[in-house]
Scaffold this active site. Structure first.
Site, mmCIF file in Angstrom:
data_model
loop_
_atom_site.group_PDB
_atom_site.id
_atom_site.type_symbol
_atom_site.label_atom_id
_atom_site.label_comp_id
_atom_site.label_asym_id
_atom_site.label_seq_id
_atom_site.Cartn_x
_atom_site.Cartn_y
_atom_site.Cartn_z
ATOM 1 C CG HIS A 39 67.583 70.985 37.891
ATOM 2 N ND1 HIS A 39 67.439 70.378 39.321
ATOM 3 C CD2 HIS A 39 67.930 69.716 37.250
ATOM 4 C CE1 HIS A 39 68.023 69.004 39.372
ATOM 5 N NE2 HIS A 39 68.033 69.063 37.993
ATOM 6 C CD GLU B 272 40.993 47.841 40.324
ATOM 7 O OE1 GLU B 272 41.692 48.436 41.524
ATOM 8 O OE2 GLU B 272 39.703 48.358 40.659
ATOM 9 C CB SER C 192 37.414 49.871 52.040
ATOM 10 O OG SER C 192 38.448 49.232 51.525
#
Length: 338
Positions: free
Chosen positions: A107, A226, A251
């Site tokens: 990093h 949820e 959906s």
């Protein structure tokens, strides 16, 4: 943007070189084990009191005190926590840097913000896998790899890019992609992603959703499923094929709700906050704040961690995960090993 693969890397650039991996945490264990399995001469450098010494030894790796590992090595990879790296460097690494050695990082934090400044005759590069070390190890073991970022800061020997490419390939990065960048770009984008989206933004979004449902009278278990459990299902779809792939799978009701309500949650105020976070990163304000916190003994950090552990979402999660015992098998993170 330059992208490299295994065919562009030559492992001979590392063959014959003594390698020291300093640290044996998430990234350290992955780099050390993957390099060894790629045929490299690896030793691990750790503090004499480190709990990781036993873990590394059980994995069959040669373990030395940090200074001794650095003295022996031609290539030294610093994979210790950002906040501790500069102290470790000054005390144990810098005295053993000689002309032509390679100093590497997972990093760019300490090089970019100048907490570490290597001698001009030392080669400096970075190989930063774009994923946690436990994933770097598990993907390598499956014959796959995690994409890596490659950057060269100093190249007095003229072959630092080749050495970095060999390193990235040896840990599995070349099976996916090795993307050339700079220490600056890697550091600033990495910190921003962690703070605003991947960790800070996501955890606060999850907890806020959970708290909203519970406050409205819904069972905590329903709120957890949820707002926590299903996050992985959605993220897996995005990981596999992007946001459009996720929207194809859900959906029509969910997709319509996504596109019409999402911007009400993440609106102008959030975007302004993100700009402020990025400004603090770019100016070095966050880096100085974090190093000051570390040098003061981490009082605020420990307080925040303790407070987070007490959140009701943690207890509900433990109870619900117990209903799914398969989650505990074949874990990415096994604290007894890595």
């Amino acid at each position: 943007m330059k992208v490299y693969y295994d065919r562009d890397a030559d492992l001979k650039a590392l063959n014959g070189k003594k390698i020291a991996v300093i640290g044996f945490g998430s990234q350290g264990h992955a780099h050390a084990l993957n390099l060894r399995e790629s045929g490299m001469d690896v030793r691990v450098g750790l503090d004499p009191k480190s709990a990781s010494r036993e873990k590394a030894t059980r994995q069959g790796l040669a373990v030395f005190d940090t200074a001794e590992a650095a003295r022996q090595a031609d290539v030294i990879m610093m994979l210790v926590p950002d906040e501790a790296a500069s102290d470790i460097y000054r005390e144990h690494i810098e005295p053993h840097l000689k002309k032509g050695k390679y100093l590497a990082f997972g990093h760019g934090f300490n090089i970019h913000f100048k907490f570490i400044q290597a001698p001009a005759d030392v080669n400096v590069f970075m190989v930063a896998p774009k994923g946690p070390g436990h994933l770097v190890r598990s993907e390598y073991s499956k014959g796959r790899g995690v994409p890596c970022l490659l950057a060269v800061q100093q190249d007095p020997s003229g072959d630092t890019r080749q050495v970095g490419l060999a390193w990235a390939s040896a840990i599995g990065g070349g099976r996916a992609a090795i993307i050339e960048t700079t220490f600056k770009d890697e550091t600033e984008t990495d910190l921003f992603g962690e703070q605003s989206v991947l960790c800070g933004g996501l955890t606060e979004l999850i907890r806020s959703g959970y708290e909203t449902l519970v406050a409205a009278g819904y069972p905590p278990e329903m709120a957890y499923f949820e707002c926590v459990h299903e996050v992985k299902l959605i993220v897996d779809l995005i990981y596999e094929g992007g946001i459009s792939n996720m929207r194809y799978s859900i959906s029509n009701t969910a997709e319509y709700g996504d596109m019409t309500r999402g911007k009400k949650v993440i609106g102008k105020e959030t975007r302004e906050a993100m700009k402020g976070i990025l400004a603090d990163i770019q100016s070095g304000k966050f880096a100085r704040e974090w190093i000051d916190e570390y040098r003061a003994g981490l009082p605020h950090f420990r307080e925040l961690r303790k407070e987070a552990e007490k959140h009701p979402i943690e207890g509900v999660g433990r109870k619900l995960r117990a209903f799914m015992p398969w989650l505990a098998s074949d874990r990415l993170v096994d604290r007894s090993k890595n």
